[in-house]
Write a protein that holds these residues in place. Structure first.
Motif, mmCIF file in Angstrom:
data_model
loop_
_atom_site.group_PDB
_atom_site.id
_atom_site.type_symbol
_atom_site.label_atom_id
_atom_site.label_comp_id
_atom_site.label_asym_id
_atom_site.label_seq_id
_atom_site.Cartn_x
_atom_site.Cartn_y
_atom_site.Cartn_z
ATOM 1 N N PHE A 125 -11.228 -12.573 -5.071
ATOM 2 C CA PHE A 125 -10.936 -13.043 -6.640
ATOM 3 C C PHE A 125 -11.359 -12.052 -7.626
ATOM 4 O O PHE A 125 -10.825 -11.512 -8.593
ATOM 5 C CB PHE A 125 -11.596 -14.465 -6.999
ATOM 6 N N PHE A 126 -12.642 -11.369 -7.313
ATOM 7 C CA PHE A 126 -12.981 -10.347 -8.004
ATOM 8 C C PHE A 126 -12.214 -9.134 -7.896
ATOM 9 O O PHE A 126 -12.060 -8.269 -9.007
ATOM 10 C CB PHE A 126 -14.700 -10.228 -7.793
ATOM 11 N N PHE A 127 -11.977 -8.721 -6.907
ATOM 12 C CA PHE A 127 -10.901 -7.488 -6.738
ATOM 13 C C PHE A 127 -9.773 -7.683 -7.602
ATOM 14 O O PHE A 127 -9.363 -6.616 -8.071
ATOM 15 C CB PHE A 127 -10.614 -7.514 -5.090
ATOM 16 N N LYS A 128 -8.977 -8.614 -7.449
ATOM 17 C CA LYS A 128 -7.793 -8.977 -7.972
ATOM 18 C C LYS A 128 -7.937 -8.810 -9.518
ATOM 19 O O LYS A 128 -7.027 -8.619 -10.445
ATOM 20 C CB LYS A 128 -7.054 -10.260 -7.607
ATOM 21 N N LEU A 129 -9.400 -9.554 -9.810
ATOM 22 C CA LEU A 129 -9.542 -9.835 -11.341
ATOM 23 C C LEU A 129 -9.563 -8.134 -12.027
ATOM 24 O O LEU A 129 -9.275 -7.880 -13.036
ATOM 25 C CB LEU A 129 -10.778 -10.581 -11.484
ATOM 26 N N LEU B 225 -13.128 -4.451 -2.754
ATOM 27 C CA LEU B 225 -13.841 -4.706 -3.908
ATOM 28 C C LEU B 225 -14.778 -3.425 -4.184
ATOM 29 O O LEU B 225 -14.646 -2.804 -5.282
ATOM 30 C CB LEU B 225 -14.629 -5.925 -3.903
ATOM 31 N N VAL B 226 -15.378 -2.980 -3.148
ATOM 32 C CA VAL B 226 -16.193 -1.512 -3.293
ATOM 33 C C VAL B 226 -15.233 -0.384 -3.801
ATOM 34 O O VAL B 226 -15.517 0.252 -4.626
ATOM 35 C CB VAL B 226 -17.074 -1.335 -2.070
ATOM 36 N N GLY B 227 -14.043 -0.507 -3.093
ATOM 37 C CA GLY B 227 -13.156 0.705 -3.393
ATOM 38 C C GLY B 227 -12.557 0.615 -5.000
ATOM 39 O O GLY B 227 -12.206 1.550 -5.484
ATOM 40 N N PHE C 55 -14.444 3.810 -11.586
ATOM 41 C CA PHE C 55 -15.545 4.711 -11.899
ATOM 42 C C PHE C 55 -15.179 6.073 -12.043
ATOM 43 O O PHE C 55 -15.547 6.758 -12.895
ATOM 44 C CB PHE C 55 -16.625 4.814 -10.901
ATOM 45 N N TYR C 56 -13.973 6.462 -11.197
ATOM 46 C CA TYR C 56 -13.481 7.601 -11.235
ATOM 47 C C TYR C 56 -12.239 7.754 -11.874
ATOM 48 O O TYR C 56 -11.496 8.777 -12.030
ATOM 49 C CB TYR C 56 -13.244 8.214 -9.769
ATOM 50 N N ASP C 57 -11.743 6.720 -12.568
ATOM 51 C CA ASP C 57 -10.363 6.555 -13.575
ATOM 52 C C ASP C 57 -9.257 6.901 -12.631
ATOM 53 O O ASP C 57 -8.508 7.949 -13.216
ATOM 54 C CB ASP C 57 -10.670 7.401 -14.523
ATOM 55 N N LEU C 58 -9.318 6.410 -11.432
ATOM 56 C CA LEU C 58 -8.133 7.014 -10.443
ATOM 57 C C LEU C 58 -6.901 6.049 -10.897
ATOM 58 O O LEU C 58 -6.826 4.797 -11.556
ATOM 59 C CB LEU C 58 -8.498 6.728 -9.100
ATOM 60 N N LEU D 52 -6.521 2.534 -0.847
ATOM 61 C CA LEU D 52 -7.601 1.664 -0.589
ATOM 62 C C LEU D 52 -7.013 0.551 0.450
ATOM 63 O O LEU D 52 -7.791 0.098 1.369
ATOM 64 C CB LEU D 52 -8.047 1.010 -1.685
ATOM 65 N N LEU D 53 -5.849 -0.094 0.301
ATOM 66 C CA LEU D 53 -5.274 -1.212 1.150
ATOM 67 C C LEU D 53 -5.239 -0.667 2.526
ATOM 68 O O LEU D 53 -5.615 -1.354 3.468
ATOM 69 C CB LEU D 53 -3.924 -1.593 0.827
ATOM 70 N N LEU D 54 -4.699 0.691 2.811
ATOM 71 C CA LEU D 54 -4.612 1.261 4.065
ATOM 72 C C LEU D 54 -5.963 1.388 4.657
ATOM 73 O O LEU D 54 -6.302 1.049 5.959
ATOM 74 C CB LEU D 54 -4.009 2.455 4.084
ATOM 75 N N VAL D 55 -7.054 1.838 3.963
ATOM 76 C CA VAL D 55 -8.583 2.057 4.482
ATOM 77 C C VAL D 55 -9.160 0.738 5.021
ATOM 78 O O VAL D 55 -9.667 0.584 6.106
ATOM 79 C CB VAL D 55 -9.193 2.654 3.358
ATOM 80 N N SER D 56 -8.739 -0.345 4.206
ATOM 81 C CA SER D 56 -9.326 -1.539 4.581
ATOM 82 C C SER D 56 -8.780 -2.248 5.796
ATOM 83 O O SER D 56 -9.579 -2.807 6.374
ATOM 84 C CB SER D 56 -9.091 -2.670 3.463
ATOM 85 N N VAL D 57 -7.398 -1.833 6.244
ATOM 86 C CA VAL D 57 -6.841 -2.353 7.411
ATOM 87 C C VAL D 57 -7.525 -1.485 8.246
ATOM 88 O O VAL D 57 -7.832 -2.103 9.412
ATOM 89 C CB VAL D 57 -5.410 -2.143 7.360
ATOM 90 N N ALA D 58 -7.518 -0.077 8.280
ATOM 91 C CA ALA D 58 -8.246 0.622 9.269
ATOM 92 C C ALA D 58 -9.534 0.369 9.950
ATOM 93 O O ALA D 58 -9.767 0.193 10.897
ATOM 94 C CB ALA D 58 -7.844 2.107 8.789
#
Length: 510
Positions: free
Chosen positions: A30-34, A171-173, A179-182, A190-196
């Protein structure tokens, strides 16, 4: 009956811990999507949703239905002492989906430009898909090891890894992206990293904690496994249409911003599945054990109690979604997302039916009536595809919601119809009626109080406290709970380190 009660305790114990992680996962999601919905534009977030949809669909397909048999075959082979078949089955389960995942991942990489052109998305979406193609074999491995961990009663660990830890990584990503305005490309990475990361944790957990290894003499019953898996493969393919056709049709006929609104509303309605998933993770393996002993009476007993718990736990959240749909979307995601309030209500109705009779599919699974699962999914998928193609161009997002909700209802009604033909399972209808009878007036009164105040904090606090308090009072006034419900509550609390005996004694009016 004592053995059945012990099985209920096993389900309740595991479900208590699983629920904590599952609820935590939904909270983190929820917080990630928010954050993602508010940080990125609706169009950019919509592209991310479609990319995630493509990956999820492919993972459903490449399993070939094989991984769905893990919770059925491993307990049955172990119970009956078929060691050679167990070894052969493990080799079959690992190698076949992984080879398919490698092939399909490569196909996605090279077809990415065509997919981008089909949806009329910007050129950058091609790169999104190429990045996600590397996640296909990782996701397939994650699914295989996940099913084995659940079958081996490591549900608490599996609930922590996937989806809780996976969503926590996101969420951390997302916090680092802000923070880094990416840009939105970083969200796909980030989605790929979370799966890996979760695939790696699943693999380590399997190697360290699970004694099952594909070693020694093997006996392959390919005809049986494939006849069991092929309908489930086709079911997975059809589930793709049931679950994701709406996203694809919206992506084709509407704007990415519309897909963002729909995705948020759908994901909120999807939180109704948290209780069902927590209980069902132990439900199927235990049912398989009883079925292996030909103890159908215990199968029916466990089905009736578990479905009653799922319904009772899901109804309160469902009523909140119905009475406060627009307020939820506006307060959390902003006024532009509030237009999805009717989508939230419509999908929540389908989800409630889904979680209330969802375990019926487990019955069909253990009795190897996977053909009926396939037929039910054919009907639901046909309705979903036709409904989306007709209704989305006509009435937009509400059309997608109507098609998806109707397909969920048809799918699960057919499941329970055929399950009753096989084992004659049933429901505790009095329990269901009492929960609805207590919930409706509580939700109505709290909704009236919500509109008395103009301050948002006062509105939420007053309505929330009133709803919870009045609901509980009415439940006890209607004498809703059975003796076994109190015993299960005490068992779960004891497992988690809490003493609630004083509370259960009080509410029993002792």
């Amino acid at each position: 009956m004592s053995e059945r009660f012990n099985s209920l305790k096993k389900i309740a114990h595991g479900a208590g811990l699983t629920f904590l992680f599952s609820a935590g996962a939904y909270g983190v999601t929820f917080f990630f999507k928010l954050l993602a919905a508010r940080y990125f534009s609706q169009e950019a977030f919509g592209q991310f949703v479609l990319g995630e949809t493509v990956l999820n669909i492919i993972v459903l397909v490449v399993g070939l239905g094989i991984t769905e048999g893990v919770q059925r075959y491993i307990p049955v082979y172990r119970e009956r002492g078929h060691e050679a078949k167990l070894t052969g089955y493990l080799r079959f389960v690992f190698l076949t989906p992984l080879l398919g995942a490698l092939l399909v991942g490569a196909a996605l990489f090279f077809s990415a430009p065509w997919v981008t052109s089909f949806f009329g998305f910007p050129e950058g979406f091609t790169l999104f898909l190429k990045i996600l193609s590397f996640g296909v074999p990782l996701s397939a491995f994650q699914k295989i090891t996940s099913q084995i961990l659940i079958t081996e009663r490591r549900v608490g660990l599996e609930a922590f890894i996937q989806p809780f830890f996976e969503e926590l990584v996101k969420l951390v990503g997302m916090s680092l992206i802000m923070f880094y305005d990416l840009g939105v490309l970083s969200l796909i990475v980030l989605l790929l990293v979370s799966v890996a990361v979760t695939a790696l944790l699943n693999g380590v957990s399997y190697l360290v904690l699970v004694p099952l290894r594909p070693s020694g003499d093997s006996k392959y019953d390919l005809r049986d496994w494939l006849s069991f898996s092929l309908p489930l493969f086709l079911t997975s393919f059809l589930t793709m249409f049931i679950s994701w056709t709406d996203n694809f049709v919206i992506g084709k006929f509407l704007e990415p911003s519309d897909l963002a609104v729909y995705s948020i509303a759908f994901s909120i309605a999807g939180t109704l599945k948290v209780f069902y998933k927590s209980l069902n993770s132990l439900f199927t393996p235990i049912l398989s054990e009883y079925y292996g002993r030909d103890d159908l009476a215990s199968v029916k007993f466990l089905f009736k109690r578990v479905t009653a718990w799922v319904f009772g736990l899901s109804v309160p959240a469902f009523l909140v979604m119905v009475f406060y749909s627009e307020e939820i979307l506006r307060l959390l995601y902003g006024g532009s997302y509030a237009e999805g309030w009717l989508v939230l209500v419509i999908v929540a109705i389908g989800m409630l039916v889904n979680v209330s009779v969802g375990p019926a599919a487990a019955i069909l699974n253990i009795v190897k009536e996977t053909n009926n699962i396939f037929y039910a999914d054919v009907a639901a998928a046909t309705l979903n595809v036709a409904g989306n193609l007709v209704l989305v161009p006509m009435i937009g997002l509400q059309g997608a919601a109507l098609a998806s909700s109707a397909s969920l209802i048809v799918n699960n009604v057919l499941y329970i119809w055929w399950a009753k033909q096989e084992i004659n399972v049933g429901f505790d209808w009095v329990y269901y009626v009492k929960f609805v009878a207590a919930g409706l007036p509580a939700a109505f009164v709290s909704a009236l109080l919500f509109r008395v105040f103009s301050n948002t904090i006062l509105q939420v606090v007053t309505a929330g406290v009133t709803y919870a308090a009045l609901y509980l009072v009415l439940l006890f006034a209607l004498n809703t709970f059975h003796e076994k419900d109190y015993e299960m509550l005490e068992a779960v609390a004891e497992y988690l380190g809490f003493d609630v005996a004083w509370l259960t004694s009080y509410v029993r009016w002792e």
